[in-house]
Design an enzyme around this catalytic site. Sequence first.
Site, short mmCIF file in Angstrom:
data_model
loop_
_atom_site.label_atom_id
_atom_site.label_comp_id
_atom_site.label_asym_id
_atom_site.label_seq_id
_atom_site.Cartn_x
_atom_site.Cartn_y
_atom_site.Cartn_z
N GLN A 40 22.08 7.78 22.87
CA GLN A 40 23.39 8.29 22.50
C GLN A 40 23.64 8.08 21.01
O GLN A 40 22.92 7.33 20.35
CB GLN A 40 24.48 7.58 23.30
CG GLN A 40 24.41 6.06 23.21
CD GLN A 40 25.06 5.37 24.41
OE1 GLN A 40 25.77 5.98 25.16
NE2 GLN A 40 24.79 4.08 24.57
N HIS A 60 40.21 -3.58 30.18
CA HIS A 60 39.27 -4.61 30.64
C HIS A 60 39.92 -5.68 31.49
O HIS A 60 39.30 -6.20 32.42
CB HIS A 60 38.52 -5.19 29.44
CG HIS A 60 37.58 -4.20 28.81
ND1 HIS A 60 37.86 -3.52 27.65
CD2 HIS A 60 36.40 -3.72 29.26
CE1 HIS A 60 36.88 -2.68 27.38
NE2 HIS A 60 35.97 -2.78 28.33
N ASP A 111 29.48 -3.27 25.34
CA ASP A 111 30.37 -3.74 24.27
C ASP A 111 30.82 -5.18 24.49
O ASP A 111 31.45 -5.77 23.61
CB ASP A 111 31.59 -2.81 24.15
CG ASP A 111 32.31 -2.62 25.48
OD1 ASP A 111 32.22 -3.53 26.35
OD2 ASP A 111 32.95 -1.57 25.67
N ASP A 122 22.65 -3.35 30.41
CA ASP A 122 23.06 -2.11 29.73
C ASP A 122 21.81 -1.42 29.23
O ASP A 122 20.90 -2.06 28.70
CB ASP A 122 24.00 -2.42 28.57
CG ASP A 122 24.64 -1.15 28.00
OD1 ASP A 122 25.83 -0.93 28.24
OD2 ASP A 122 23.92 -0.36 27.34
N ASP A 140 17.60 0.31 32.87
CA ASP A 140 18.34 1.23 33.71
C ASP A 140 18.88 0.43 34.89
O ASP A 140 18.14 -0.31 35.53
CB ASP A 140 17.38 2.33 34.21
CG ASP A 140 17.99 3.71 34.09
OD1 ASP A 140 19.09 3.88 34.62
OD2 ASP A 140 17.36 4.58 33.47
N ASP A 191 30.58 -0.59 35.38
CA ASP A 191 31.38 0.02 34.31
C ASP A 191 30.54 1.10 33.61
O ASP A 191 30.15 0.95 32.47
CB ASP A 191 31.83 -1.06 33.33
CG ASP A 191 32.85 -0.54 32.33
OD1 ASP A 191 33.38 0.56 32.54
OD2 ASP A 191 33.11 -1.23 31.33
#
Lengths: 514, 549
Positions: free
Chosen positions: A248, A278, A302, A322, A356, A374
Amino acid sequence: MTASAPSTPSTTRTRHALLASVFVIASCGLVYELVAAALASYLLGDSITQFSTVIGAYLFAMGLGSWLSRFVGGNLVRRFVEIELAVGVVGGFTAAALFLAFAAQAGPFRALLYLAVLAVGVLVGLEIPLVMRILKREVAFKDLVSQVLAVDYLGALAVSLLFPLLLAPWLGLMRTGLLFGLFNVGVAIFALSLFRAQLVSVRGLRATAAVCFALLGGGLALAGQVSDMAESWIYADKIIYAQNSPYQRIVVTRWRDDVRLFLNQNLQFSSKDEYRYHEALIHPGLAALPQARRVLVLGGGDGLAVREILRYPQITSVTLVDLDPAMTQIFSTAPLLRQLNDNALNDKRVTVVNDDAARWLEEHADVFDFIVADFPDPSNFSLGKLYSTGFYRLLQRHLAPGGRLAVQATSPFYARRSFWTIVATLRAAGLQTSPYHALVPSFGEWGYVLAGVEPAVPPAVYPPGLRFLTIEGTPDLFRFPADMEYLPMEPNRLNEQSLVRIFEQEWHGVAGNH
Amino acid sequence: MRRRDFLKDMTAATCGLSLPGLSGCAPDTKSLPPGSLDSGNARLGHRLRHDEFPPPVEVIRAPVLIAGAGIAGLSAAWRLKREGFDDFALIELEDTPGGNSRYGENAISRYPLAAHYLPLPNPEARAVRALLADLGALQSDPDAPEPVYDERYLCHAPQERLYRLGVWQEGLIPHLGVARAELDEQARFFARMESLRALRDKRGRRVFALPLAYGGEAPEWVAGLDTLTMYDWMRQEGFNAPSLHWYVNYVCRDDYGTDYRHISAWAGVHYFACRIGRGGEGANDSVLTAPEGNGWLVERLLAFIGKAHAPRCGEMVHALAQTPRGCRVDVWNEARQVSLRYEAEHLVWAAPLFVLAHVAHELPSELSAAIAPLSYAPWLIANLSLSETPPPGAGLPLCWDNVLQDSPSLGYVTATHQNIRVAGGPTVLTYYNALSGIEPFQARHMLLSKPHRLWAEEILRDLAHAHRDIRELTTRLDIQCHGHAMSRPLPGFNDPARRRRLADGWGRVRLAHADLSGLSLFEESNYWGVRAAENILTAQGARLKERLA
């Protein structure tokens, strides 16, 4: 007979030269049309509509130009040169100007787009009739029509192949426009030298041509900076970080004390109100699990969800999975971002894994008391699998007895059917669900689902320091007003992926999804 | 003249301007990916045609011997084992069991070496449903109208896409940019097939059943379908839409490895009219698949049968005779380079029937005559290992099954499709070509003689129409050849008398292979394997709890 009539070498050369010019002109004409259509679909979406209306408007404008050509008189060669210069500059700069106008939000973009398309179309429409009138003096009509039109279409063919294969991917729209603008000016300069005998006082024209050439050349050289500038206008705020990872484009902007994260231009959070998102994601579930020790966070590179989890002293380990190492890297190193997540990713209780999610779950047997899913919204078939019965069954195998799952579930207001599809999916996977929602001003009403083998109980106490949630206010989150109320939906199964289609319908036309 | 000169100038100029990558001007310079060209034990098999084999060095007694560990042989073994019968042995010519359901594996994924899916079985395919239940893939009552299947094996969405006119459209039936009249004709065709699907005889049995053995009595006009080709039948019925013709030919090539100009119209219609299998919980009329195609069925069948009965691979029957007490089966063991003799009370011949004629010299002439009309389609299957998932292209993104309309191939399936992954990453594409454009014997000759490099060049060129960077992405290209992949249902194949003769077998040699039906389908192989096993069990005096075939 006229076709085979002998012609002098010099007129033959002139004719070939003019036909070559027709080829270039035709290429340029089609390039402007394709650039405008592609730019419109890039900026506005819905490519079929954009291509169809831009091409329609352009063809109409060309027709108008052809008709207007009857009013063009005087020295035809001179007029031809002037029109070439105009086409070059107007056509060449169209893409750049439209892109800047869109970024700066200067005026109604669609009006500007079609105005530009009409202007270029009229000018291009004037070209071919003029060439034919210039050549008419030397060539019989049927040969003239056949030759000029053949070369015209040949130029169009060349560009229609080059544009998708080379020009758009390699040069980009802005540079392609400018380059072909230069070609038009080139034709004008070439015509000036070819017909010098038929022209008087060409100095003015030569000077104009030189200026046009310099303008377009300068534009070409600066195109990169211009598009960066336009991108920074789109983001409105100052870009303090930008990186393309294999997965991305990550952009972080800052304006005064508001830090924003964009992934592929979609807003992920604004530091003004991310605490709402959050806190709502973590605490209604985790505060009700005083026995919880091990937590798994899927997505959320994040570190903001992890920050909330670390408020509980009894939590002994947090595993963050992530996909994108670039994300977890900057959120564990950049000072401003570490400040945002309270340095959560460097906490010794936290383990960061870049993989993944499903692969990691398949390859590990660990169980957790609390799992947070999330993920980005289900906007494509790959992401849709992370909201499927199959995936939730996989997650269930990693839930410890009495454990709980918290799922971000898109907006129950903008995407009501999607939200209740996610709820139905968790139920079909054999879980008890407690859907709830919270208002996050940057996103609007946002939805979450708590799920577990046993039904969820409301928390008795929240950890100190929360800015949004209160124990008294929590029951309201679990009540849905009429416009977001329960809808009976089919679960999202892997063999159907109904959610991806529903989500696409619901968000169509709603800008800036999470 | 002058115009031609001009055009010539322009062409030269265009080429001069062009950059590498624009086809036509510069040859492809990127070298071909490495890979294997595997024909299995074809060379060994072909020794049956003329070679003498030495006398056996060892005699092995096996009450039941199953020759062939494809789906028919494994189904027979499963059925015996299911009844608690353990005295059987399996032998297999190839180095790995599975027949047309074999699979391969590399660092990226498992991938099919042949068949890659199983449609949800019809209610009448009771043996298949019972098998799937035993293997854990069918999770409710197997006799339920719509049983629940393990969703990991249900093909994930999006399933199929077709590349035509530069765009990937959803589904394999051409519809984007197809004229209204053609779409109407497609609808008329499918409505017709729907009515044939519902066609029943006086006793309420469906005429187009699967397995075929459960089919009802066909009215004369239906039986007559077997006298002409699918192409002729479509013309005769006024189905002329080119898009429909393309699609019908595609499915004939895909299921039967044969062009619809050669296929019996009965078989062509059967493809559309036979399937009524559905699953519950949203499975609908999906198909079962896995990265390894149908390989997971083989793996689970082998686990069910148990290690003790693992097929003895690399063993080929070279002589077969009946004795008063059973069968004498001489096999060549490739690893030991010796002949072995099995003395079996019963033999299940679960190999292609044409081989039987080569090894059983005393075969009754009417049985030979019933086998003789069989003709076999060769297949080529290439597995392309890709360093990255290919860019999706315009239209529907990458699917499980991806078909190119203007291609001699049948397209490719994506091995990693059933994985739950967000990042694309490396993948394996399995490319199918039934070589139906030429006569089977020519195609077989080609499979034996054409080098890997030429196949690879051809395959990459074909796929490049839809994926222009395929050559850069492909790191390996492994080719599997099946010279006699499946029997071809040509007109006349559906002859009940002939099929009865085959079903009767040859004394204690029971025939169990899809060749008996003439349709190379999982349900048929399974049916004949189960039937042979059940006949042996009852011949041995067992009282079966239930008959599945």
